[in-house]
Design an enzyme around this catalytic site. Structure first.
Site, PDB file in Angstrom:
ATOM      1  N   TYR A 219       0.887  -1.285   0.027  1.00 28.31           N
ATOM      2  CA  TYR A 219       0.091  -0.032  -0.073  1.00 28.31           C
ATOM      3  C   TYR A 219       0.992   1.305   0.024  1.00 28.31           C
ATOM      4  O   TYR A 219       0.634   2.035  -0.703  1.00 28.31           O
ATOM      5  CB  TYR A 219      -0.882  -0.126   1.251  1.00 28.31           C
ATOM      6  N   LYS A 223       1.556   4.241  -2.914  1.00 23.82           N
ATOM      7  CA  LYS A 223       1.252   5.663  -2.869  1.00 23.82           C
ATOM      8  C   LYS A 223       2.436   6.525  -3.189  1.00 23.82           C
ATOM      9  O   LYS A 223       2.251   7.705  -3.570  1.00 23.82           O
ATOM     10  CB  LYS A 223       0.724   5.760  -1.400  1.00 23.82           C
TER      11      LYS A 223
HETATM   12  N1  LIG Z   1      -8.157   5.960   6.371  1.00 20.42           N
HETATM   13  C1  LIG Z   1      -6.904   6.246   6.445  1.00 20.42           C
HETATM   14  O1  LIG Z   1      -6.138   6.262   7.917  1.00 20.42           O
HETATM   15  C2  LIG Z   1      -6.240   6.753   5.202  1.00 20.42           C
HETATM   16  C3  LIG Z   1      -4.913   7.273   5.453  1.00 20.42           C
HETATM   17  C4  LIG Z   1      -4.193   7.750   4.395  1.00 20.42           C
HETATM   18  C5  LIG Z   1      -4.761   7.986   3.077  1.00 20.42           C
HETATM   19  N2  LIG Z   1      -6.106   7.181   3.152  1.00 20.42           N
HETATM   20  C6  LIG Z   1      -6.625   7.434   1.736  1.00 20.42           C
HETATM   21  O2  LIG Z   1      -7.764   7.814   1.633  1.00 20.42           O
HETATM   22  C7  LIG Z   1      -8.626   7.410   0.771  1.00 20.42           C
HETATM   23  C8  LIG Z   1      -9.942   6.871   1.185  1.00 20.42           C
HETATM   24  O3  LIG Z   1      -9.945   5.836   2.055  1.00 20.42           O
HETATM   25  P1  LIG Z   1     -10.620   5.598   3.364  1.00 20.42           P
HETATM   26  O4  LIG Z   1     -10.040   5.305   4.480  1.00 20.42           O
HETATM   27  O5  LIG Z   1     -12.100   6.390   3.274  1.00 20.42           O
HETATM   28  O6  LIG Z   1     -11.198   3.986   2.937  1.00 20.42           O
HETATM   29  P2  LIG Z   1     -12.666   3.426   2.444  1.00 20.42           P
HETATM   30  O7  LIG Z   1     -13.630   3.514   3.470  1.00 20.42           O
HETATM   31  O8  LIG Z   1     -12.324   1.896   2.321  1.00 20.42           O
HETATM   32  O9  LIG Z   1     -12.949   4.071   1.192  1.00 20.42           O
HETATM   33  C9  LIG Z   1     -12.284   3.629   0.031  1.00 20.42           C
HETATM   34  C10 LIG Z   1     -13.212   3.764  -1.412  1.00 20.42           C
HETATM   35  O10 LIG Z   1     -12.536   3.278  -2.450  1.00 20.42           O
HETATM   36  C11 LIG Z   1     -13.426   2.451  -3.150  1.00 20.42           C
HETATM   37  N3  LIG Z   1     -12.921   1.681  -4.039  1.00 20.42           N
HETATM   38  C12 LIG Z   1     -11.958   0.612  -3.826  1.00 20.42           C
HETATM   39  N4  LIG Z   1     -11.646  -0.068  -4.833  1.00 20.42           N
HETATM   40  C13 LIG Z   1     -12.260   0.301  -5.632  1.00 20.42           C
HETATM   41  C14 LIG Z   1     -12.392   0.084  -7.345  1.00 20.42           C
HETATM   42  N5  LIG Z   1     -11.785  -1.102  -7.839  1.00 20.42           N
HETATM   43  N6  LIG Z   1     -13.326   0.809  -8.040  1.00 20.42           N
HETATM   44  C15 LIG Z   1     -14.029   1.766  -7.378  1.00 20.42           C
HETATM   45  N7  LIG Z   1     -13.834   2.216  -6.025  1.00 20.42           N
HETATM   46  C16 LIG Z   1     -13.081   1.560  -5.182  1.00 20.42           C
HETATM   47  C17 LIG Z   1     -14.384   1.832  -1.996  1.00 20.42           C
HETATM   48  O11 LIG Z   1     -15.331   1.339  -2.510  1.00 20.42           O
HETATM   49  P3  LIG Z   1     -16.287  -0.009  -2.046  1.00 20.42           P
HETATM   50  O12 LIG Z   1     -16.996   0.521  -0.905  1.00 20.42           O
HETATM   51  O13 LIG Z   1     -17.234  -0.380  -3.065  1.00 20.42           O
HETATM   52  O14 LIG Z   1     -15.215  -1.008  -1.722  1.00 20.42           O
HETATM   53  C18 LIG Z   1     -14.547   3.037  -1.054  1.00 20.42           C
HETATM   54  O15 LIG Z   1     -15.785   3.729  -1.629  1.00 20.42           O
HETATM   55  C19 LIG Z   1      -7.805   6.049   0.151  1.00 20.42           C
HETATM   56  O16 LIG Z   1      -7.106   6.695  -1.144  1.00 20.42           O
HETATM   57  C20 LIG Z   1      -6.884   5.810   1.190  1.00 20.42           C
HETATM   58  O17 LIG Z   1      -5.749   5.203   0.454  1.00 20.42           O
HETATM   59  C21 LIG Z   1      -6.698   6.719   4.283  1.00 20.42           C
END
Ligand SMILES: NC(=O)c1ccc[n+]([C@@H]2O[C@H](COP(=O)([O-])OP(=O)(O)OC[C@H]3O[C@@H](n4cnc5c(N)ncnc54)[C@H](OP(=O)(O)O)[C@@H]3O)[C@@H](O)[C@H]2O)c1
Length: 347
Positions: A219, A223
């Site tokens: 992951y 990034k």
């Molecule tokens: N949470 C953290 O601590 C954190 C920290 C740094 C960066 N981020 C980044 O923030 C962003 C959002 O993450 P989050 O924490 O909100 O996680 P999340 O709740 O898992 O959201 C991820 C989203 O991406 C979608 N997704 C995954 N695979 C996909 C695909 N093949 N096609 C279309 N949509 C897809 C998921 O859809 P489904 O619901 O259909 O699976 C979901 O809507 C990500 O880029 C993550 O890397 C998060």
């Protein structure tokens, strides 16, 4: 700009810095005058987590038109239903986009051409996986495919459309009111500071190697590659046409990322929930970095890493000759993979 922040890069990668960021840095409020009436935004993966919360925050600012791009029509309709209840005056629609499928990305961007404006895009969809799996169509490892390759394709295609719409608008508007510059921000992660993509050979073979696979490392590596790609794309892009950045919400709770754990029952059941409870930001706080990146940083953020409501350094490796060689090879491999000419962006 991140390119000028080399001296701070080593510190950002330390655990102490993570603690400092998570506990002592807080959102910078947007100016009271910030209003988004008449403007349009696209957010990918907006059915849940940070994408959904960022949708709410833009709508709270009066955004007129929101496109949530999600892989499941049903999940998208559910999210839109919740948002429409809160923001009945906005136009909110679902567009299906599967980031595991290049054809779906191309079809989605074709539909985007019909939008009158695209003022903002947040490419937020991403995944983690505890298992090594390959994408059925491309045979690339699934996290690398979704987080890097597919996001790179979407960035290129969507930024080109945003640039074209801005140029058309500039032509038709008087010089006294220049057209607003659209902003596209790709969601990265501060885990890039712990990434390690060291190879003299093919970066794609490195990322696709099952023997190297570890959930968090893959992951983080995906990034870092995104940051490298965006930094190179931004060098080729006039920030008066479209501003392209990477933004990082920081470690944020209340989302589904990493829901399949690390494969160790003790860590997954006890350690991770406690660690998350203590360390993670609430979802609205993490999502406020997205709105900050779109609305506050302007041209300074072009090609940069926006994190903790400010512009932060790249990962240290990006300032080294080795890192620059990786960026060059990454660009070439990516353009090849996506079937694009290396002059794609030179107009
Ligand atoms: N949470 C953290 O601590 C954190 C920290 C740094 C960066 N981020 C980044 O923030 C962003 C959002 O993450 P989050 O924490 O909100 O996680 P999340 O709740 O898992 O959201 C991820 C989203 O991406 C979608 N997704 C995954 N695979 C996909 C695909 N093949 N096609 C279309 N949509 C897809 C998921 O859809 P489904 O619901 O259909 O699976 C979901 O809507 C990500 O880029 C993550 O890397 C998060």
């Amino acid at each position: 700009m991140s390119s000028k922040l080399e001296k701070d890069a080593a510190w950002e990668g330390t655990f102490l810095s993570l603690l400092y960021r998570q506990f002592f840095l807080h959102p910078t409020p947007l100016p009271d005058s910030t209003r988004l009436e008449g403007q349009t935004a696209i957010i990918t993966g907006a059915n849940s987590g940070l994408g959904f919360e960022a949708s709410r925050q833009l709508l709270q600012l009066g955004l007129s038109h929101l496109v949530i791009a999600v892989r499941s029509q049903k999940k998208g309709e559910d999210a839109v239903g919740r948002l429409r209840g809160e923001f009945p005056n906005a136009k909110i629609e679902v567009s299906v986009l599967d980031m595991a499928d290049y054809d779906s990305i191309v079809a989605f961007t074709q539909r985007c051409k019909d939008l009158e404006n695209i003022d903002y895009a947040i490419l937020n969809a991403a995944m983690q996986s505890s298992k090594f799996e390959r994408n059925e169509k491309t045979d690339h490892e699934a996290v690398f495919q979704t987080n890097y390759l597919s996001t790179a394709l979407l960035t290129l295609l969507l930024a080109a459309i945003m640039r074209e719409k801005k140029r058309q608008k500039s032509k038709s508007e008087s010089s006294s009111s220049p057209a607003r510059v659209p902003v596209l921000s790709v969601v990265g992660s501060d885990t890039m500071y712990m990434a390690d993509v060291r190879t003299d050979g093919s970066i794609f073979e490195f990322m696709d190697d099952p023997a190297r696979y570890a959930k968090v490392q893959q992951y983080a590596n995906s990034k870092l590659l995104l940051m490298m790609f965006v930094s190179r794309l931004a060098e080729k892009t006039n920030p008066e046409d479209v501003i392209i950045s990477v933004c990082n919400p920081g470690f944020t709770g209340g989302t589904s990322l990493g829901h399949d754990g690390l494969g160790n029952p003790f860590i997954d059941r006890f350690f991770l929930p406690i660690f998350t409870r203590i360390m993670a930001r609430p979802t609205p706080v993490g999502a406020s970095v997205y709105t900050h990146a779109l609305l506050m940083e302007k041209e300074e953020s072009h090609g940069s890493f926006v994190s903790d409501w400010a512009i932060k350094p790249y990962a240290p490796v990006m300032y080294t000759p080795e890192g620059r060689s990786t960026i060059n090879r990454l660009w070439d491999e990516t353009v090849d993979e996506l079937g694009l000419s290396s002059s794609i962006w030179e107009s």
